[in-house]
Design an enzyme around this catalytic site. Sequence first.
Site, short mmCIF file in Angstrom:
data_model
loop_
_atom_site.label_atom_id
_atom_site.label_comp_id
_atom_site.label_asym_id
_atom_site.label_seq_id
_atom_site.Cartn_x
_atom_site.Cartn_y
_atom_site.Cartn_z
N LYS A 75 0.88 -1.18 0.00
CA LYS A 75 0.00 0.00 0.00
C LYS A 75 0.91 1.22 0.00
CE LYS A 75 -3.75 2.16 2.66
NZ LYS A 75 -4.69 2.02 3.79
N SER A 150 -9.55 2.66 3.16
CA SER A 150 -8.63 3.36 2.30
C SER A 150 -7.70 2.43 1.50
CB SER A 150 -7.76 4.31 3.12
OG SER A 150 -7.01 3.61 4.07
N SER A 174 -10.08 0.29 7.25
CA SER A 174 -9.47 0.41 5.93
C SER A 174 -8.84 -0.83 5.33
CB SER A 174 -8.44 1.54 5.93
OG SER A 174 -9.12 2.76 6.13
#
Lengths: 483, 95, 477
Positions: A75, A150, A174
């Site tokens: 990520k 997210s 997230s």
Amino acid sequence: MHNKTLIELAAGLRSRSYSSVELTQHFLSRIQQHQDLNAFITVSEDIALQQAEQADKKLANDDGGLLTGIPLAQKDIFCTDGVKTTCGSKMLDNFIAPYNATVVEKFNDAGAVMLGKLNMDEFAMGSSNETSFYGASKNPWNSDTVPGGSSGGSAAAIAARLTPAATGTDTGGSIRQPAALCGITGLKPTYGRVSRYGMIAYASSLDQGGPMARSAADAAQLLQVMAGFDTKDSTSVDHPVPDYSADLNQPLQGLKIGLPEQFFSDDLDQAIASVIQAVIDEYTKSGAQIKSVSMPHLDYAIPAYYVIASAECSSNLSRYDGVRFGYRCQNPQDLEDMYTRSRGEAFGAEVKRRILMGTYALSAGYYDAYYLKAQKVRRLISNDFKQALSEVDVLMGPVSPTTAFKLGEKTGDPIQMYLSDIYTIAINLAGLPAMSIPAGFVNEMPVGLQIIGNYFEEAKLLQTAHQYQMVTDWHQRTPHGFE
Amino acid sequence: MSLTADDVKKIAHLARLGIDQQNIDNYTQDLSRMLDLMTQMNDLNTDDVAPMAHPLDQQQRLRPDEVTESDQREKFQRIAPQVENGLYLVPKVID
Amino acid sequence: MEWEVVIGLEIHAQLATKSKIFSGASTAYGAQPNTQACAVDLGLPGVLPVLNQEAVRMAVKFGLAIEAEITHYSVFARKNYFYPDLPKGYQISQFELPIVGPGHIDIDVDGNTKRIGVTRAHLEEDAGKSLHADFQGLTGIDLNRAGTPLLEIVSEPDMRSAKEAVAYMRKLHELVRYLEICDGNMQEGSFRCDANVSVRPKGQQEFGTRTELKNINSFRFVERAINHEVERQIDVIENGGTIIQETRLYDADADETRSMRTKEEANDYRYFPDPDLLPIYIEDSLKAQLKSELPELPAAKKERFMSQFGLDQETAGILTSTRELAQFFELTVEASDNVVKLAANWISGDLIGALNKQSLEITESPIDPVRLGGLIKRISDNTISGKIAKQVFEAMWHGQDSADDIIEAQGLKQITDTGAIEAIIDTIIANNPKQVEQYLGGKEKVFGFFVGQVMKETQGKASPAEVNKMLKQKLKK
């Protein structure tokens, strides 16, 4: 190759069915092929191939571990030395990180290959990946819908088989919510289990990095590398790391499952409720005992979370000032102008909203009413969980109130967006570990089941999830066009 | 719980966030609604509750007093917006 | 109108740790810009603070030395504001729960002892430096200093004159050096003082509005800045104005204080507990251990010097002003077989004088306690006179020889042989009848002439005591 599990890939590499370089190239070309998914912000082709070559050498000498030569993606919130690290923001669009996050170091040491950096909501603030400076990633199950956030890019990339697994971070859901929306498996570890050093901070007392993959067994492999005490992180816990894969196959004898009343109220969408119920029935079939538990303060999780998270983030994001790195506006008139314009021009609306909210909550005269109050509510919620988990082994419930919603559907109303965290947010306040696993479909869109465990009981969570995945195949379904 | 545009301007200044005049009203509205959400907490009596700053009930670990970092100025300044003679440059600070 | 001055001091002492309070970068002074600013100090995305053990120990030692409460559970808080030398946009400091609670420092002013309360002391990190030199309208930022540990020591507003303020500051300065927690180097910025000054009509209970004076980096400036500010405030009030609560900078060249423009707006620091750090727990065992490690503190040492060595307050004060000097004195006393008085005089006089001339510290003294002790022994046992001793001292300063070797080499032994001295005196008396007449006629001063002549004849080596005795005798006729 892209449908194989991590264990199968590892075996394939060891038996020389293919090399790490071949495997890496395979995923790189898939990424290239599906660029429109917008799951990646940066594809680190050269680095990946270099790492793959190194891995092949190791494999040739029968060296290394399970992840040696396995392609993964990070990520874009984890600092990667020499590689652009943007956190989904214009503020860091030009930021080449000068050091590695501890998590990244661990994967490097394990011999994994980094395919690239995955799309995410800006500074991890969002539940749909739509606040990203680089545009939203698309949900591979339906490209008109969001992948969640997210860690949207991570979830989308895994579901689309562009990478076997990836890292995500979870502050209010997230990892779990995008995992649920994209039909994959994600785990948020206990707070302090995974080092936050090099993981760009949003809300320090809530953030936690974790694995995302297509199964609990694969997630266990990643967690094995990620977990562990780090002297560089004062909030890292020196707790022994067990073998997360050891007991996966052990049948769950008389597992006590708690169902929080508040999660199963009339507000829960009927179709999703049915899917969740079916999973619970499956567990009952294998001998689990179901019990309803009351968690009276859960309804206050959202306000408490947003006060705490925005307060902490308003301070954490003060370092983005155009002085030492990151975006600086053109021709600043004076210092004040440089600050306000750099931050004004480079932060998106959601980030600004939360910074403003947090600044207000901490400001003179409001601290007691908001921040202090929220920390007290946090304790009440934590106590609810402690109480419940003293009566049962795990808690279960939904992850998201809806399946993946349409792009643009909630961007006009921030409050609506916040309410999509309703089932996940309380867990971060308590710091407990939790997972999302594929539980079925509603209108052909994935639904996730949330499993919540006690502190440092990730192994039990993984085992619970794996047992379900042994008798069902939701987690093996592939979105159309990505087979 | 309503905020005024002036309130928002003050907060934005504290946070050094540039907000376009045309957007102030939007932010004011959004923030007011966010605050409404927050004030729901007032329904709970928390008089005898201790605040929880950390999920962990732990104490700060201490690090031995040793120099472990070396000079990496060149590497760190490669990504800086403006440097000269090893110094970070910013518009003049008026004292 | 009689005015009373109220002063409180905030002192920032840089703790003498090797590495920074929250990172492993070096704290050494004088490095090239930004060569000692690591990722954590720069506040790069993703970095985290880890607390330096030694900073905690030093803070606790300080608290124990001022008999303060040591907070069992203390917390770090973020002080949020924007400034280019503050990389994270917040300073990690302590707010509600500082590590050291209320304590006190006793000062001596004009022979009286006064107790000054210390409200608290807490740990925090230092900011970097701004350099406003020529950068075409730009400011250069050096973050080497960012992250250096500071102990902020806040006094109660107990001081009532600039003199008391200076005495307090000096006491604190001496104490932190004694404890070896701070080198006290004000030029290098390791010991900084801010003063809060206000005035009120004598007898009034309420405090007047106070101003904060910054940028005072010497004892002399503290006194001048405070006195100037007091005058200014009284002037303003007597002319019908009111004091604005503000921060003022002391300008040493102009000898005046000036308002700091940017500090006009009240800063809302939005303090909250730093979520990247956990609370510090100070166990009783640590307190006990550190207490046992405390050196003899200045006040106690001074008392002991007065009682054990029979020194007066002033001399004892001078000799205990630094730990090193006190140690030097005690070693010299030992080396001289306990000739305390001479040791005290020679150290507080000649030695310190010579050191100051060359800007040397006692630790850099070319003459060590053993050699000095040797010299003192020879004065004490009359081998040489005090005057000759100065000559020997000079030679010792520039070489490595012992007093004995120098006395031998230069033939400086005092002549105590009464027969020899008598003979010389007789000769001088015989050769200077006019002066004899003058002396006998009542001119006492002429005695000095005879002494001088004897000394000249003996190259200064005659025992002055003997010479005096004999001359008096012989001239009595």
